[in-house]
Design a protein around this motif. Structure first.
Motif, mmCIF file in Angstrom:
data_model
loop_
_atom_site.group_PDB
_atom_site.id
_atom_site.type_symbol
_atom_site.label_atom_id
_atom_site.label_comp_id
_atom_site.label_asym_id
_atom_site.label_seq_id
_atom_site.Cartn_x
_atom_site.Cartn_y
_atom_site.Cartn_z
ATOM 1 N N ASN A 87 0.827 -1.213 0.000
ATOM 2 C CA ASN A 87 0.000 0.000 0.000
ATOM 3 C C ASN A 87 0.855 1.255 0.000
ATOM 4 O O ASN A 87 0.505 2.247 -0.646
ATOM 5 C CB ASN A 87 -0.946 -0.003 1.191
ATOM 6 N N ILE A 88 1.960 1.223 0.732
ATOM 7 C CA ILE A 88 2.868 2.372 0.732
ATOM 8 C C ILE A 88 3.380 2.627 -0.682
ATOM 9 O O ILE A 88 3.437 3.773 -1.137
ATOM 10 C CB ILE A 88 4.041 2.147 1.711
ATOM 11 N N TYR A 89 3.730 1.560 -1.377
ATOM 12 C CA TYR A 89 4.200 1.707 -2.753
ATOM 13 C C TYR A 89 3.106 2.329 -3.625
ATOM 14 O O TYR A 89 3.346 3.317 -4.330
ATOM 15 C CB TYR A 89 4.602 0.351 -3.328
ATOM 16 N N ASN B 30 14.767 0.758 2.540
ATOM 17 C CA ASN B 30 13.785 0.406 1.506
ATOM 18 C C ASN B 30 12.888 1.575 1.133
ATOM 19 O O ASN B 30 12.640 1.810 -0.054
ATOM 20 C CB ASN B 30 12.930 -0.769 1.993
ATOM 21 N N LEU B 31 12.413 2.292 2.134
ATOM 22 C CA LEU B 31 11.439 3.362 1.870
ATOM 23 C C LEU B 31 12.097 4.693 1.540
ATOM 24 O O LEU B 31 11.627 5.423 0.672
ATOM 25 C CB LEU B 31 10.516 3.534 3.086
ATOM 26 N N HIS B 32 13.182 5.006 2.213
ATOM 27 C CA HIS B 32 13.799 6.323 2.035
ATOM 28 C C HIS B 32 14.812 6.346 0.902
ATOM 29 O O HIS B 32 15.177 7.426 0.428
ATOM 30 C CB HIS B 32 14.479 6.764 3.332
ATOM 31 N N HIS B 33 15.281 5.187 0.499
ATOM 32 C CA HIS B 33 16.268 5.145 -0.583
ATOM 33 C C HIS B 33 15.711 4.443 -1.822
ATOM 34 O O HIS B 33 15.515 5.070 -2.865
ATOM 35 C CB HIS B 33 17.536 4.438 -0.101
ATOM 36 N N ASN B 34 15.439 3.141 -1.702
ATOM 37 C CA ASN B 34 14.997 2.364 -2.874
ATOM 38 C C ASN B 34 13.707 2.904 -3.471
ATOM 39 O O ASN B 34 13.615 3.105 -4.690
ATOM 40 C CB ASN B 34 14.811 0.895 -2.481
ATOM 41 N N TRP C 99 6.488 -2.365 -9.289
ATOM 42 C CA TRP C 99 6.361 -3.013 -7.974
ATOM 43 C C TRP C 99 7.293 -4.212 -7.889
ATOM 44 O O TRP C 99 7.968 -4.411 -6.879
ATOM 45 C CB TRP C 99 4.914 -3.420 -7.720
ATOM 46 N N ARG C 100 7.346 -5.002 -8.957
ATOM 47 C CA ARG C 100 8.234 -6.163 -8.963
ATOM 48 C C ARG C 100 9.701 -5.721 -8.887
ATOM 49 O O ARG C 100 10.521 -6.376 -8.247
ATOM 50 C CB ARG C 100 7.994 -7.019 -10.212
ATOM 51 N N THR D 31 12.282 -6.740 -5.891
ATOM 52 C CA THR D 31 13.560 -7.399 -6.185
ATOM 53 C C THR D 31 14.733 -6.657 -5.578
ATOM 54 O O THR D 31 15.667 -7.270 -5.049
ATOM 55 C CB THR D 31 13.759 -7.512 -7.713
ATOM 56 N N GLU D 32 14.684 -5.327 -5.625
ATOM 57 C CA GLU D 32 15.836 -4.523 -5.216
ATOM 58 C C GLU D 32 15.881 -4.201 -3.737
ATOM 59 O O GLU D 32 16.954 -3.933 -3.192
ATOM 60 C CB GLU D 32 15.858 -3.219 -6.017
ATOM 61 N N ARG D 33 14.752 -4.240 -3.067
ATOM 62 C CA ARG D 33 14.746 -3.831 -1.663
ATOM 63 C C ARG D 33 15.362 -4.897 -0.758
ATOM 64 O O ARG D 33 15.493 -6.053 -1.134
ATOM 65 C CB ARG D 33 13.306 -3.537 -1.205
ATOM 66 N N LYS D 34 15.739 -4.482 0.441
ATOM 67 C CA LYS D 34 16.266 -5.402 1.445
ATOM 68 C C LYS D 34 15.130 -6.281 1.972
ATOM 69 O O LYS D 34 14.056 -5.778 2.293
ATOM 70 C CB LYS D 34 16.910 -4.627 2.595
#
Length: 277
Positions: A80-82, A206-210, A247-248, A252-255
């Motif tokens: 939902n954040i995304y 994840n949220l502040h960078h990726n 989203w995918r 894939t990229e997030r921790k």
């Protein structure tokens, strides 16, 4: 018999000394053991109380996972954040209008609980502002403000896209506060706090960078697709691209948090002696 009596008479002095030493040593040992037992009894209620507090804190924290499919990802509410931040970033640059989409603004007003406001575009220097989308609009956003819209349009035209905030949901802020309390609570052991801190660090990255980088890329891509008349790449403008393809990429990229969760469970079980007979 006379020999024994004579021996005792002749050595009565040092035998008495030995007896005194043994008696004194025995008395001292009994006193030390009695003190240790008394000390243990005095502090036992405090230990029991601390154990109760620890058990309650850890149980409340783990309830967030058991009610969210045993998943830190679901407790954080990444999906939902995304989705909400995709729309809010595009809205900021006048590339979508969620206000006119049926029920969407009402949903965001219901579920958005606030945002991380970055100071000087620094992902580690931010403030947490709690409030819904309507309160955000009153503070920062004014629909149909041509001066604001032109400033953002010129910025993206020059290839400069700044994501100054990340919005979070009610579900997320509940988890955020719980994990923050877990890492700062003086009643909890350091090995558990270390895992809580690791979860917080990964979540922040994840949220502040990726996510921030991905949103800036999305704004740039969609802006180009809108204004490049020679391009026939309409996939970028599709709902599928915004909400599924990217989203995918984010997933894939997030921790990932699976190892964090397993380590946290392991250390909680060890601390509470759950597996000890």
């Amino acid at each position: 018999m006379e020999n024994i009596i004579d021996f005792l008479k002749e050595n009565s002095s040092w035998l008495k000394d030995i007896t005194t030493i043994i008696f004194t040593a025995t008395g001292t040992l009994i006193a030390i053991l009695s003190y240790k037992r008394a000390k243990s009894s005095i502090f036992q209620p405090k230990r029991n109380e601390v154990a109760k507090i620890q058990t309650q804190l850890l149980t409340e924290f783990l309830v967030l996972f058991t009610t969210n499919g045993n998943s830190i990802d679901r407790a954080i509410d990444y999906i939902n954040i995304y989705k909400y931040n995709v729309d809010m970033a595009l809205r900021e640059y006048n590339l979508t209008d969620i206000d006119k989409i049926k029920n969407k603004y009402a949903e965001y007003k219901q579920n958005i609980a606030g945002w991380f406001e970055f100071l000087e575009n620094d992902i580690y220097n931010f403030v947490i502002i709690e409030g819904n989308i309507q309160e955000y609009d009153e503070l920062f956003f004014e629909a149909n403000n041509r001066k604001r819209e032109k400033a953002y349009e010129q910025s993206v035209k020059n290839g400069i896209v700044e994501i100054n905030r990340i919005f979070f949901t009610k579900k997320h802020i509940e988890f955020h506060k719980k994990v923050r309390d877990l890492s700062n609570n003086p009643f909890l052991p350091k090995d558990i706090q270390d895992v809580a801190n690791q979860i917080r660090e990964n979540m922040t990255a994840n949220l502040h960078h990726n996510l921030k980088i991905l949103l800036a890329k999305l704004v740039n891509d969609i802006n180009k697709a809108y204004h490049d008349k020679e391009s026939d790449d309409y996939e970028i403008l599709s709902e599928k691209y915004k909400y599924q393809t990217l989203w995918r990429t984010f997933e894939t990229e997030r921790k990932q948090h699976k190892k964090d969760y397993e380590l946290l469970k392991k250390r909680i079980r060890e601390h509470l002696l759950i597996d000890k007979e």
